[in-house]
Design an enzyme around this catalytic site. Structure first.
Site, mmCIF file in Angstrom:
data_model
loop_
_atom_site.group_PDB
_atom_site.id
_atom_site.type_symbol
_atom_site.label_atom_id
_atom_site.label_comp_id
_atom_site.label_asym_id
_atom_site.label_seq_id
_atom_site.Cartn_x
_atom_site.Cartn_y
_atom_site.Cartn_z
ATOM 1 N N TRP A 32 -8.611 55.359 53.356
ATOM 2 C CA TRP A 32 -8.731 54.026 53.394
ATOM 3 C C TRP A 32 -7.901 52.952 53.960
ATOM 4 O O TRP A 32 -8.141 51.994 54.488
ATOM 5 C CB TRP A 32 -9.016 53.441 51.862
ATOM 6 C CG TRP A 32 -7.963 53.903 51.225
ATOM 7 C CD1 TRP A 32 -8.067 54.939 50.245
ATOM 8 C CD2 TRP A 32 -6.497 53.510 50.810
ATOM 9 N NE1 TRP A 32 -6.880 55.130 49.555
ATOM 10 C CE2 TRP A 32 -6.059 54.233 49.662
ATOM 11 C CE3 TRP A 32 -5.769 52.357 51.380
ATOM 12 C CZ2 TRP A 32 -4.702 54.236 49.325
ATOM 13 C CZ3 TRP A 32 -4.452 52.099 50.941
ATOM 14 C CH2 TRP A 32 -4.058 52.941 49.739
ATOM 15 N N ASN A 33 -6.664 53.485 54.377
ATOM 16 C CA ASN A 33 -5.605 52.627 54.491
ATOM 17 C C ASN A 33 -5.892 51.835 56.074
ATOM 18 O O ASN A 33 -5.285 50.825 56.588
ATOM 19 C CB ASN A 33 -4.199 52.989 54.572
ATOM 20 C CG ASN A 33 -3.898 54.458 55.266
ATOM 21 O OD1 ASN A 33 -4.724 55.101 55.458
ATOM 22 N ND2 ASN A 33 -2.784 54.454 55.713
ATOM 23 N N GLY A 79 -3.839 61.965 54.177
ATOM 24 C CA GLY A 79 -3.981 61.551 52.802
ATOM 25 C C GLY A 79 -2.505 62.068 52.103
ATOM 26 O O GLY A 79 -1.518 62.291 52.976
ATOM 27 N N SER A 80 -2.632 62.087 50.504
ATOM 28 C CA SER A 80 -1.253 62.443 50.073
ATOM 29 C C SER A 80 -0.906 63.879 50.216
ATOM 30 O O SER A 80 -1.894 64.888 50.327
ATOM 31 C CB SER A 80 -1.649 61.893 48.851
ATOM 32 O OG SER A 80 -2.491 62.538 48.038
ATOM 33 N N GLU A 132 -2.093 65.403 58.161
ATOM 34 C CA GLU A 132 -1.341 64.214 58.135
ATOM 35 C C GLU A 132 -1.153 63.665 56.586
ATOM 36 O O GLU A 132 -1.830 63.027 56.245
ATOM 37 C CB GLU A 132 -2.097 63.098 59.081
ATOM 38 C CG GLU A 132 -2.401 63.596 60.338
ATOM 39 C CD GLU A 132 -1.334 63.583 61.459
ATOM 40 O OE1 GLU A 132 -0.148 63.308 60.857
ATOM 41 O OE2 GLU A 132 -1.682 63.997 62.743
ATOM 42 N N LEU A 133 0.131 64.063 56.076
ATOM 43 C CA LEU A 133 0.384 64.016 54.803
ATOM 44 C C LEU A 133 1.525 62.553 54.465
ATOM 45 O O LEU A 133 1.644 61.827 55.319
ATOM 46 C CB LEU A 133 0.841 65.218 54.192
ATOM 47 C CG LEU A 133 -0.196 66.084 54.263
ATOM 48 C CD1 LEU A 133 0.255 67.692 53.585
ATOM 49 C CD2 LEU A 133 -1.907 65.722 53.826
ATOM 50 N N CYS A 173 1.389 55.293 56.395
ATOM 51 C CA CYS A 173 2.408 56.606 56.202
ATOM 52 C C CYS A 173 3.600 56.599 56.887
ATOM 53 O O CYS A 173 4.478 57.091 56.455
ATOM 54 C CB CYS A 173 1.119 57.914 56.390
ATOM 55 S SG CYS A 173 0.589 57.554 58.062
ATOM 56 N N GLU A 184 6.318 58.817 47.448
ATOM 57 C CA GLU A 184 5.780 57.840 48.371
ATOM 58 C C GLU A 184 5.308 56.642 47.542
ATOM 59 O O GLU A 184 4.179 56.818 47.044
ATOM 60 C CB GLU A 184 4.634 58.456 49.398
ATOM 61 C CG GLU A 184 4.175 57.462 50.345
ATOM 62 C CD GLU A 184 3.367 58.189 51.294
ATOM 63 O OE1 GLU A 184 2.524 58.936 50.665
ATOM 64 O OE2 GLU A 184 3.148 57.840 52.515
HETATM 65 P P1 NAD Z 1 -5.416 60.212 46.436
HETATM 66 O O1 NAD Z 1 -4.300 61.047 46.840
HETATM 67 O O2 NAD Z 1 -6.342 60.562 45.451
HETATM 68 O O3 NAD Z 1 -6.270 59.995 48.005
HETATM 69 C C1 NAD Z 1 -5.544 59.953 49.156
HETATM 70 C C2 NAD Z 1 -7.094 60.155 50.154
HETATM 71 O O4 NAD Z 1 -7.449 61.355 49.982
HETATM 72 C C3 NAD Z 1 -8.323 59.053 49.628
HETATM 73 O O5 NAD Z 1 -8.702 58.718 50.952
HETATM 74 C C4 NAD Z 1 -9.229 60.098 48.998
HETATM 75 O O6 NAD Z 1 -10.630 59.951 49.248
HETATM 76 C C5 NAD Z 1 -8.729 61.519 49.648
HETATM 77 N N1 NAD Z 1 -9.009 62.520 48.551
HETATM 78 C C6 NAD Z 1 -8.660 62.743 47.302
HETATM 79 N N2 NAD Z 1 -8.902 63.867 46.666
HETATM 80 C C7 NAD Z 1 -9.543 64.635 47.774
HETATM 81 C C8 NAD Z 1 -10.305 65.780 47.751
HETATM 82 N N3 NAD Z 1 -10.276 66.420 46.889
HETATM 83 N N4 NAD Z 1 -10.960 66.239 48.788
HETATM 84 C C9 NAD Z 1 -10.992 65.406 49.830
HETATM 85 N N5 NAD Z 1 -10.309 64.208 50.004
HETATM 86 C C10 NAD Z 1 -9.691 63.661 48.909
HETATM 87 O O7 NAD Z 1 -5.162 58.868 45.843
HETATM 88 P P2 NAD Z 1 -5.050 57.234 46.387
HETATM 89 O O8 NAD Z 1 -4.792 56.528 45.253
HETATM 90 O O9 NAD Z 1 -6.394 56.891 47.250
HETATM 91 O O10 NAD Z 1 -3.923 57.022 47.186
HETATM 92 C C11 NAD Z 1 -2.646 57.419 46.830
HETATM 93 C C12 NAD Z 1 -1.744 58.150 47.857
HETATM 94 O O11 NAD Z 1 -2.422 58.642 48.747
HETATM 95 C C13 NAD Z 1 -0.895 57.165 48.232
HETATM 96 O O12 NAD Z 1 0.227 56.829 47.475
HETATM 97 C C14 NAD Z 1 -0.399 57.792 49.488
HETATM 98 O O13 NAD Z 1 0.798 58.695 49.094
HETATM 99 C C15 NAD Z 1 -1.499 58.778 49.873
HETATM 100 N N6 NAD Z 1 -2.138 58.243 50.888
HETATM 101 C C16 NAD Z 1 -1.950 58.416 52.477
HETATM 102 C C17 NAD Z 1 -2.296 58.081 53.249
HETATM 103 C C18 NAD Z 1 -1.739 58.454 54.636
HETATM 104 O O14 NAD Z 1 -2.041 57.711 55.828
HETATM 105 N N7 NAD Z 1 -0.920 59.428 54.868
HETATM 106 C C19 NAD Z 1 -3.445 57.342 53.254
HETATM 107 C C20 NAD Z 1 -3.941 56.892 51.917
HETATM 108 C C21 NAD Z 1 -3.237 57.281 51.000
#
Ligand code: NAD
Length: 479
Positions: free
Chosen positions: A151-152, A228-229, A250-251, A284, A381
């Site tokens: 979402w960011n 994502g994370s 891309e983590l 990120c 992070e």
């Molecule tokens: P999260 O880790 O649950 O989700 C991060 C992203 O991954 C979201 O878009 C979510 O929809 C997706 N996701 C989660 N579980 C998934 C799965 N099983 N299969 C597919 N997609 C999945 O948590 P959050 O609260 O949305 O974000 C928290 C952390 O995520 C942040 O602290 C940050 O570290 C990380 N994050 C990183 C980025 C990046 O650009 N690298 C972007 C958003 C969040």
């Protein structure tokens, strides 16, 4: 909400509305108002998307480069024409300022233009062989891609996830973030309006774990692309490995910023403070750990805190806003926990440290000094508007702290010493390093990390290469 579209999925060319499906409420993080109800995919929806992606791949892998390029450059023009509308949707959904959202649209358009060029540059080679024999090496699209965008960067992330596979000749099923669906749908619509066949790219939303298990469990999907994370990334890589699918990950990051005493402190602050608080720190490649040579440390922290306190935090739609709210209720809660832990362990709160207002997910721009390395925020992070400051005595100590964490996405350094610049460029473990600069991206530049920050790249020629497989064809003389 005026100007916010009705939400749907795009499966096999059809707009799929909620009907009897489960839904997700999309919330404006500045006001906590509901913007819309997003339909969530069930298993039958995902199977339909997989079947269309299989057909879309057969169609698109044979499409001439000119056609792929025309779609991407046409979509780039449409994104620019629709920039105001798209930026507004992104601000409503994610909270960032309109100026940042507009810039994001322009970056997505630039990337599509770059990939339009790259579609023409997918080359192979011919090996030297005796007469009568022919050996060629070709690059082919890897196959249907399952792409998960967070979402960011609600426009930029879907742009990256869609652009590279389309240039390479793949089909793609995009699951963008449920928090910011209208932005992703706007990017996809620009591609459709530029002539992309509708089986080639589709958009589904759902319960993330259900969608990723379903798509990655299917032999139709040949590649996973995730942003994502690190925790979720590791889980998805495990799922993808069952079927040996290609992955681009891309983590998370924990960007170190090394500031040496031979630099102009005020000039560094003028660049780094806006950089830190861009998108409320939810980036990120954000600058996170400010490691400052001890002689200039107090001046640096004082200057950082003073600037942080004057930032105008407001609804991103307002022209005066310099920082908007955090994207969802999880983020300010995470900030409070991390900052509380750091303060208990002895860190000093030099600015901010608390949520703001009584509506929306606002959090004050925060500066912590003397943060102990065992504080959670120095190891996880933070993904929020918090700058962590620590002094260092010498270069070796600064490099050791920069490399202490398992993350290796972006790193920054400020020094006038040319030899040191080269040493830092070599010694710091990161996929992207900015020396006396925070401009570490660009459509032509590979974007990706090392260690727990992931593997593979988006953007640049590397982004398209990551969607290709190599085939060697050896032909003998006709008997
Ligand atoms: P999260 O880790 O649950 O989700 C991060 C992203 O991954 C979201 O878009 C979510 O929809 C997706 N996701 C989660 N579980 C998934 C799965 N099983 N299969 C597919 N997609 C999945 O948590 P959050 O609260 O949305 O974000 C928290 C952390 O995520 C942040 O602290 C940050 O570290 C990380 N994050 C990183 C980025 C990046 O650009 N690298 C972007 C958003 C969040």
């Amino acid at each position: 909400m005026t100007g916010y579209p009705s939400l749907c999925m795009m499966i096999d060319g059809e707009r799929v509305a909620a009907e009897a499906r489960r839904t997700h409420q999309v919330v404006n993080p500045a006001t906590e108002e509901t913007l819309g109800e997003l339909p969530l995919a069930d298993a039958a929806d995902l199977d339909r998307a997989l079947d269309a992606a299989r057909r879309g791949f057969r169609l698109w892998r044979d499409a001439p480069a000119q056609q792929r390029a025309a779609v991407l450059s046409g979509a780039a023009s449409l994104l620019r024409q629709r920039a105001d509308h798209l930026a507004c949707a992104a601000t409503l959904e994610e909270g960032k300022t309109l100026a940042e959202a507009r810039m994001e649209v322009m970056m997505a358009a630039a990337l599509f233009d770059f990939y339009a060029g790259e579609a023409h540059r997918i080359y192979g080679r011919t090996l030297v062989r005796p007469a009568g024999q022919r050996s060629t090496v070709t690059k082919e699209p890897v196959g249907p891609v399952a792409a998960f965008a967070p979402w960011n960067f609600p426009i930029g992330n879907p742009g990256r996830k869609l652009g590279a596979p389309i240039a390479a000749g793949c089909s793609v099923i995009l699951k963008a973030a449920e928090e910011a669906p209208a932005s992703a749908l706007g990017v996809l619509q620009a591609l459709y309006d530029a002539g992309l066949p509708k089986e080639v790219a589709q958009a589904v939303f759902g319960v993330p774990d259900e969608v990723s298990r379903h798509l990655l469990g299917s032999p139709v999907i040949r590649k996973l692309s995730f942003t994502g994370s690190t925790a979720v990334g590791k889980h998805l890589v495990r799922l993808a490995s069952e079927d040996m699918k290609r992955t681009t990950m891309e983590l998370g990051g924990h960007g170190p910023v090394l500031v040496f005493k031979d630099t102009d402190v005020e000039a560094v602050l003028d660049t780094m403070v806006p950089h830190k608080f861009r998108n409320a720190g939810q980036v990120c490649v954000a600058s996170t750990r400010f490691l400052v040579e001890e002689e200039i440390y107090e001046r640096f922290v004082d200057g950082f805190a003073a600037r942080a306190r004057t930032l105008r935090v407001a609804n991103g739609l307002l022209p005066e806003a310099q920082m908007g709210p955090m994207a969802n209720a999880r983020r300010p809660a995470a900030m409070e926990k991390l900052i509380g832990d750091a303060a208990r362990r002895g860190a000093q709160i030099r600015a901010g440290g608390t949520p703001m207002g009584n509506q929306g997910f606002f959090f004050a721009p925060t500066v912590l000094s003397n943060v102990p390395t065992d504080a959670d925020v120095m190891n996880e992070e933070p993904f929020g508007p918090v700058a962590l400051c620590r002094p260092f005595r010498n270069e070796e100590e600064a490099i050791a702290e920069a490399n202490r964490l398992p993350y290796g996405l972006a790193a920054y350094a400020w020094t006038a010493d040319a030899k040191r610049q080269r040493r830092l460029g070599r010694e710091i473990e990161a996929g992207m390093i900015g020396i006396n600069s925070v401009a570490i991206g660009g459509a032509d530049a590979p974007f990706g990390g090392v260690k727990w920050s992931g593997h593979g790249h988006e953007d640049g020629p590397e982004g398209v290469e990551a969607c290709l497989v190599t085939k060697a064809l050896h032909e003998g003389a006709v008997p």
